[in-house]
Scaffold this motif. Structure first.
Motif, PDB file in Angstrom:
ATOM      1  N   LEU A 179      -0.471   0.782  -8.000  1.00  0.00           N
ATOM      2  CA  LEU A 179       0.148   0.458  -6.711  1.00  0.00           C
ATOM      3  C   LEU A 179      -0.527   1.216  -5.575  1.00  0.00           C
ATOM      4  O   LEU A 179      -0.857   0.636  -4.527  1.00  0.00           O
ATOM      5  CB  LEU A 179       1.637   0.801  -6.763  1.00  0.00           C
ATOM      6  N   LEU A 180      -0.768   2.502  -5.777  1.00  0.00           N
ATOM      7  CA  LEU A 180      -1.394   3.325  -4.732  1.00  0.00           C
ATOM      8  C   LEU A 180      -2.839   2.890  -4.493  1.00  0.00           C
ATOM      9  O   LEU A 180      -3.308   2.883  -3.353  1.00  0.00           O
ATOM     10  CB  LEU A 180      -1.336   4.801  -5.122  1.00  0.00           C
ATOM     11  N   ARG A 181      -3.543   2.533  -5.560  1.00  0.00           N
ATOM     12  CA  ARG A 181      -4.923   2.061  -5.406  1.00  0.00           C
ATOM     13  C   ARG A 181      -4.955   0.753  -4.606  1.00  0.00           C
ATOM     14  O   ARG A 181      -5.787   0.583  -3.704  1.00  0.00           O
ATOM     15  CB  ARG A 181      -5.571   1.845  -6.767  1.00  0.00           C
ATOM     16  N   THR A 182      -4.055  -0.151  -4.930  1.00  0.00           N
ATOM     17  CA  THR A 182      -4.006  -1.420  -4.211  1.00  0.00           C
ATOM     18  C   THR A 182      -3.697  -1.186  -2.734  1.00  0.00           C
ATOM     19  O   THR A 182      -4.328  -1.796  -1.861  1.00  0.00           O
ATOM     20  CB  THR A 182      -2.943  -2.350  -4.825  1.00  0.00           C
ATOM     21  N   TYR A 183      -2.751  -0.305  -2.466  1.00  0.00           N
ATOM     22  CA  TYR A 183      -2.407  -0.012  -1.065  1.00  0.00           C
ATOM     23  C   TYR A 183      -3.624   0.554  -0.331  1.00  0.00           C
ATOM     24  O   TYR A 183      -3.922   0.157   0.799  1.00  0.00           O
ATOM     25  CB  TYR A 183      -1.240   0.977  -0.989  1.00  0.00           C
ATOM     26  N   ALA A 184      -4.323   1.471  -0.972  1.00  0.00           N
ATOM     27  CA  ALA A 184      -5.508   2.084  -0.343  1.00  0.00           C
ATOM     28  C   ALA A 184      -6.577   1.030  -0.072  1.00  0.00           C
ATOM     29  O   ALA A 184      -7.235   1.055   0.980  1.00  0.00           O
ATOM     30  CB  ALA A 184      -6.056   3.187  -1.237  1.00  0.00           C
ATOM     31  N   ASN A 185      -6.762   0.092  -0.989  1.00  0.00           N
ATOM     32  CA  ASN A 185      -7.781  -0.945  -0.822  1.00  0.00           C
ATOM     33  C   ASN A 185      -7.434  -1.915   0.296  1.00  0.00           C
ATOM     34  O   ASN A 185      -8.328  -2.450   0.968  1.00  0.00           O
ATOM     35  CB  ASN A 185      -7.964  -1.722  -2.129  1.00  0.00           C
ATOM     36  N   LEU A 186      -6.145  -2.138   0.510  1.00  0.00           N
ATOM     37  CA  LEU A 186      -5.712  -3.101   1.522  1.00  0.00           C
ATOM     38  C   LEU A 186      -5.501  -2.481   2.897  1.00  0.00           C
ATOM     39  O   LEU A 186      -5.461  -3.199   3.898  1.00  0.00           O
ATOM     40  CB  LEU A 186      -4.397  -3.770   1.070  1.00  0.00           C
ATOM     41  N   SER A 187      -5.363  -1.165   2.930  1.00  0.00           N
ATOM     42  CA  SER A 187      -4.983  -0.500   4.176  1.00  0.00           C
ATOM     43  C   SER A 187      -6.186   0.074   4.913  1.00  0.00           C
ATOM     44  O   SER A 187      -7.166   0.511   4.311  1.00  0.00           O
ATOM     45  CB  SER A 187      -3.995   0.630   3.879  1.00  0.00           C
ATOM     46  N   SER A 188      -6.081   0.080   6.234  1.00  0.00           N
ATOM     47  CA  SER A 188      -7.085   0.743   7.076  1.00  0.00           C
ATOM     48  C   SER A 188      -6.546   2.059   7.618  1.00  0.00           C
ATOM     49  O   SER A 188      -7.188   2.704   8.456  1.00  0.00           O
ATOM     50  CB  SER A 188      -7.478  -0.174   8.241  1.00  0.00           C
TER      51      SER A 188
END
Length: 294
Positions: A179-188
């Protein structure tokens, strides 16, 4: 009384149970990185109680239940290669049982919550990693080596590297780290959330990236569930673990994707529910193991 331990990559949970499976007391401590310290914690907690009849331990990885050796824990390598069962038995002098944590959780959920309702069930734990256990014809699916590593079925062969060394395991998407990895990949954003609870808070406040992150988690979980259901056709798939308490953020997409990917003839045969025991399923499975004597 029985002393039960659920060893996780983040915390060690301990529960004292009566002979009929009632939890009398529960404590939780941080999991240290060294095996000797883990063992010391288990022994110290157990020795604080009297009249113990048996001990059961759930470990976050692959083990040999009868032999007692821990083979491979992707998120807690300190346990690898150690005979945890024998080391505890040598100190406490009582019968000790060992099993994979998700298998224990499956048994606990079934034994205390579902045994009078169904015969076949899959249980998935969503937390530091993703674990799974299966009940077939009223019995835990087990062997000389712990089975049903549901978190390591493949979702994307080119996906993120998993702690097991492979790429694109279900665990790399449907766990806290996923979940945290996905958030980091999608977030600026310059500052990223420091835990799943923070991402969930952002979701509840309307943060679009948090919502998309949970949507990815839910979709991958739906694919994984359909893959498992296409093989075993359980009456129920139940979800436990810490992330299950955030199900409002991901379960709608899980159900949608599951329905799309399950074999058509099975679609109306399988229901998906949250665990009735929630985060205590693993400890309850340990208690059931002690009660059953196996």
């Amino acid at each position: 009384m029985y002393i039960c331990f659920d060893i996780g990559g983040t915390n060690i949970k301990a529960g004292l149970f009566s002979h009929d499976g009632e939890m009398i007391e529960k404590v939780s401590v941080k999991t240290p990185p060294e095996y000797d310290r883990i063992l010391d914690i288990l022994i110290s907690i157990a020795e604080s109680y009297h009249s113990l009849k048996a001990c059961a331990v759930a470990v976050p990885g692959t083990c040999m239940p009868a032999d007692g050796k821990v083979l491979f824990c992707p998120n807690l390598s300190a346990l690898n290669g150690h005979n945890l069962k024998n080391d505890i038995a040598a100190k406490l002098g009582i019968p000790v049982f060992l099993e994979n944590d998700a298998n224990m959780a499956a048994l606990g959920e079934y034994f205390f919550f579902e045994k009078n309702n169904i015969k076949n069930m899959i249980f998935l734990t969503l937390g530091t990693g993703v674990g799974g256990g299966a009940i077939l014809n009223g019995q835990l699916l087990t062997s000389d080596i712990s089975l049903f590593e549901a978190g390591h079925i493949n979702i994307n062969p080119e996906g993120p590297r998993c702690g097991c060394g492979k790429r694109g395991c279900l665990e790399t998407y449907a766990s806290v780290s996923g979940l945290l990895r996905t958030y980091a990949n999608l977030s600026s954003a310059q500052e990223l959330p420091d835990g799943a609870n923070k991402v969930f808070s952002l979701y509840k406040s309307g943060d679009r990236v948090a919502g998309l992150s949970f949507e990815v988690l839910g979709g991958c979980l739906g694919i994984g569930m359909a893959t498992l259901a296409n093989i075993l056709v359980p009456e129920k798939i139940k979800i436990g673990g810490g992330l299950s308490e955030m199900s409002e953020a991901f379960l709608p997409n899980t159900l949608k994707v599951f329905s799309k990917h399950i074999y058509p003839a099975y679609r109306d045969k399988v229901t998906i529910e949250l665990s009735g025991l929630k985060n205590n399923a693993g400890l309850s499975g340990c208690a059931a193991t002690c009660m059953l004597g196996r």
